[in-house]
Design a protein around this motif. Sequence first.
Motif, mmCIF file in Angstrom:
data_model
loop_
_atom_site.group_PDB
_atom_site.id
_atom_site.type_symbol
_atom_site.label_atom_id
_atom_site.label_comp_id
_atom_site.label_asym_id
_atom_site.label_seq_id
_atom_site.Cartn_x
_atom_site.Cartn_y
_atom_site.Cartn_z
ATOM 1 N N ILE A 245 0.847 -1.193 0.000
ATOM 2 C CA ILE A 245 0.000 0.000 0.000
ATOM 3 C C ILE A 245 0.884 1.246 0.000
ATOM 4 O O ILE A 245 1.683 1.449 0.914
ATOM 5 N N GLY A 246 0.726 2.075 -1.028
ATOM 6 C CA GLY A 246 1.566 3.258 -1.196
ATOM 7 C C GLY A 246 2.793 2.896 -2.005
ATOM 8 O O GLY A 246 3.933 2.970 -1.540
ATOM 9 N N ALA A 247 2.572 2.506 -3.251
ATOM 10 C CA ALA A 247 3.638 1.942 -4.086
ATOM 11 C C ALA A 247 4.817 2.882 -4.281
ATOM 12 O O ALA A 247 5.969 2.452 -4.288
ATOM 13 N N GLY A 248 4.550 4.172 -4.466
ATOM 14 C CA GLY A 248 5.630 5.114 -4.735
ATOM 15 C C GLY A 248 6.438 4.675 -5.935
ATOM 16 O O GLY A 248 5.890 4.369 -7.003
ATOM 17 N N SER A 249 7.738 4.603 -5.774
ATOM 18 C CA SER A 249 8.627 4.210 -6.874
ATOM 19 C C SER A 249 8.558 2.727 -7.183
ATOM 20 O O SER A 249 9.132 2.264 -8.171
ATOM 21 N N GLY A 250 7.881 1.967 -6.324
ATOM 22 C CA GLY A 250 7.852 0.515 -6.486
ATOM 23 C C GLY A 250 8.985 -0.161 -5.741
ATOM 24 O O GLY A 250 9.198 -1.364 -5.909
ATOM 25 N N LEU B 259 0.319 -7.989 3.815
ATOM 26 C CA LEU B 259 0.061 -6.566 3.605
ATOM 27 C C LEU B 259 1.265 -5.799 4.115
ATOM 28 O O LEU B 259 1.663 -5.948 5.278
ATOM 29 N N VAL B 260 1.864 -5.004 3.260
ATOM 30 C CA VAL B 260 3.044 -4.233 3.645
ATOM 31 C C VAL B 260 2.839 -2.784 3.228
ATOM 32 O O VAL B 260 2.223 -2.518 2.187
ATOM 33 N N SER B 261 3.314 -1.868 4.043
ATOM 34 C CA SER B 261 3.121 -0.456 3.703
ATOM 35 C C SER B 261 4.130 0.432 4.405
ATOM 36 O O SER B 261 4.458 0.216 5.576
ATOM 37 N N ASN B 262 4.618 1.411 3.660
ATOM 38 C CA ASN B 262 5.385 2.519 4.219
ATOM 39 C C ASN B 262 4.554 3.768 3.926
ATOM 40 O O ASN B 262 4.814 4.494 2.976
ATOM 41 N N PRO B 263 3.516 3.999 4.737
ATOM 42 C CA PRO B 263 2.558 5.065 4.422
ATOM 43 C C PRO B 263 3.066 6.433 4.889
ATOM 44 O O PRO B 263 4.104 6.527 5.561
ATOM 45 N N PRO B 264 2.352 7.494 4.558
ATOM 46 C CA PRO B 264 2.706 8.810 5.130
ATOM 47 C C PRO B 264 2.543 8.736 6.649
ATOM 48 O O PRO B 264 1.502 8.314 7.134
ATOM 49 N N TYR B 265 3.575 9.135 7.396
ATOM 50 C CA TYR B 265 3.458 9.028 8.852
ATOM 51 C C TYR B 265 3.941 10.270 9.590
ATOM 52 O O TYR B 265 4.042 10.278 10.817
ATOM 53 N N ILE B 266 4.239 11.338 8.888
ATOM 54 C CA ILE B 266 4.692 12.554 9.557
ATOM 55 C C ILE B 266 3.474 13.375 9.989
ATOM 56 O O ILE B 266 2.586 13.648 9.162
ATOM 57 N N PRO B 267 3.376 13.764 11.251
ATOM 58 C CA PRO B 267 2.259 14.622 11.670
ATOM 59 C C PRO B 267 2.219 15.888 10.812
ATOM 60 O O PRO B 267 3.258 16.518 10.560
ATOM 61 N N GLY B 268 1.032 16.253 10.378
ATOM 62 C CA GLY B 268 0.891 17.396 9.483
ATOM 63 C C GLY B 268 1.562 18.656 9.991
ATOM 64 O O GLY B 268 2.162 19.417 9.223
ATOM 65 N N ARG C 85 14.644 21.086 4.122
ATOM 66 C CA ARG C 85 14.073 21.653 2.893
ATOM 67 C C ARG C 85 14.035 20.632 1.766
ATOM 68 O O ARG C 85 13.154 20.680 0.909
ATOM 69 N N GLU C 86 15.029 19.715 1.748
ATOM 70 C CA GLU C 86 15.050 18.694 0.698
ATOM 71 C C GLU C 86 13.769 17.871 0.718
ATOM 72 O O GLU C 86 13.249 17.475 -0.327
ATOM 73 N N VAL C 87 13.263 17.597 1.915
ATOM 74 C CA VAL C 87 12.035 16.812 2.059
ATOM 75 C C VAL C 87 10.816 17.718 1.943
ATOM 76 O O VAL C 87 9.909 17.481 1.141
ATOM 77 N N ARG C 88 10.790 18.770 2.737
ATOM 78 C CA ARG C 88 9.617 19.656 2.820
ATOM 79 C C ARG C 88 9.246 20.276 1.475
ATOM 80 O O ARG C 88 8.058 20.325 1.108
ATOM 81 N N ASP C 89 10.244 20.742 0.746
ATOM 82 C CA ASP C 89 9.963 21.515 -0.470
ATOM 83 C C ASP C 89 9.961 20.697 -1.750
ATOM 84 O O ASP C 89 9.591 21.217 -2.804
ATOM 85 N N HIS C 90 10.395 19.421 -1.670
ATOM 86 C CA HIS C 90 10.569 18.680 -2.917
ATOM 87 C C HIS C 90 9.886 17.320 -2.965
ATOM 88 O O HIS C 90 9.464 16.894 -4.040
ATOM 89 N N GLU C 91 9.770 16.630 -1.844
ATOM 90 C CA GLU C 91 9.125 15.318 -1.895
ATOM 91 C C GLU C 91 7.604 15.493 -1.816
ATOM 92 O O GLU C 91 7.108 16.474 -1.250
ATOM 93 N N PRO C 92 6.837 14.569 -2.408
ATOM 94 C CA PRO C 92 5.381 14.761 -2.499
ATOM 95 C C PRO C 92 4.705 14.801 -1.129
ATOM 96 O O PRO C 92 4.903 13.908 -0.306
ATOM 97 N N ARG C 93 3.908 15.815 -0.906
ATOM 98 C CA ARG C 93 3.233 15.993 0.394
ATOM 99 C C ARG C 93 2.342 14.795 0.700
ATOM 100 O O ARG C 93 2.228 14.370 1.860
ATOM 101 N N THR C 94 1.707 14.235 -0.321
ATOM 102 C CA THR C 94 0.805 13.105 -0.096
ATOM 103 C C THR C 94 1.551 11.875 0.424
ATOM 104 O O THR C 94 0.929 10.981 1.003
ATOM 105 N N ALA C 95 2.873 11.826 0.210
ATOM 106 C CA ALA C 95 3.667 10.697 0.704
ATOM 107 C C ALA C 95 4.260 10.985 2.075
ATOM 108 O O ALA C 95 4.941 10.123 2.639
ATOM 109 N N LEU C 96 4.001 12.173 2.611
ATOM 110 C CA LEU C 96 4.585 12.579 3.891
ATOM 111 C C LEU C 96 3.545 12.758 4.993
ATOM 112 O O LEU C 96 3.746 12.335 6.121
ATOM 113 N N ASP C 97 2.427 13.404 4.669
ATOM 114 C CA ASP C 97 1.468 13.880 5.665
ATOM 115 C C ASP C 97 0.560 12.751 6.160
ATOM 116 O O ASP C 97 -0.308 12.264 5.428
#
Length: 325
Positions: free
Chosen positions: A164-169, A227-236, A244-256
């Motif tokens: 769940i949450g395939a991302g890059s695969g 069932l395996v998953s590395n879901p978004p787990y950072i508190p909003g 900044r590398e994460v906050r400004d460039h990686e997809p928010r839907t994969a973080l929040d």
Amino acid sequence: MKHGLYVMPHVQSIREAFAEASSFLDKSGCNEPQRSSQLLLEHVLGASGAAYYMALADPFPAALKDAWEAAVSRRAAGEPVQYITGEQEFYGRAFEVTPDVLIPRPETELLVEAILKYGAELWPDGLVHAPDGGARTGMHAAGGPASAEAAGAYQPRPLAAVDIGAGSGAISVTLAAEAPAWRVSAGDISPGALAVAARNALRHGAAVDLRLGDLLEPFAGLETDILVSNPPYIPGGDIAGLQREVRDHEPRTALDGGGDGLDPYRRMMELLPLLPAAPRLVGFELGQGQAGEVAALLRAAGHWNEIVTIDDLAGIPRHVLGIAR
């Protein structure tokens, strides 16, 4: 601190280009400036390993000056190296990455390793030989343990693993490549991410059934053993304080992961009834300080009689697994 575009000094060796760029990146506030400089140099030069080190004394190729300056400028602005080079290694394989996907992290390799380990223990031949997945306890099957008669008439089927949450695969492609007898599926809410995952599956000759949709919804009715998953787990509320590398460039839907970062785990537990039976093996990656709460969610669900917590390389509890034996 803001910096202008990088301009390489006139005629210099590759070693000097490395040193100059490392200094520029350091002043620009980049983490690991020397490592970034080396990875970008290897990418621009098309050389790595021994070939890279042997070339350090050579003059920097004039034809590559523009590409080098552009790469260093992008990194100085905070863009992750992996998005500039378009690749990240995971479990010994090179994966394409774009801003549509989270950059695979080394700690996630430990989750894949654990899934492969416990999967081999529970299903040694990669086949399911009983209707309920063969769990001795029968805890997770809605109708209880299968009768001996039903089990005897059951035709073995390939083990079914869902990411769940395939991302890059990174997870699903690795599982399919390492355990080719398994039937691996993966889902993501992002069409862009699924496109990247599809290219990585093709690149590595891995058979992965990719589905668009939210969490378990695309897999309703699908027999799922793992069932395996590395879901978004950072508190909003914590996202603004990330690098900044994460906050400004990686997809928010994969973080929040919502208010406390645990929303995806709760929702996956709520959506389990979409499956014919609860998976016999589940494995989740999670954030620092979340292991106890995620383990409690698995215990409360009542499907797994063994809960395992795995630390990452820094000693932080990073993965929680539920196993029905």
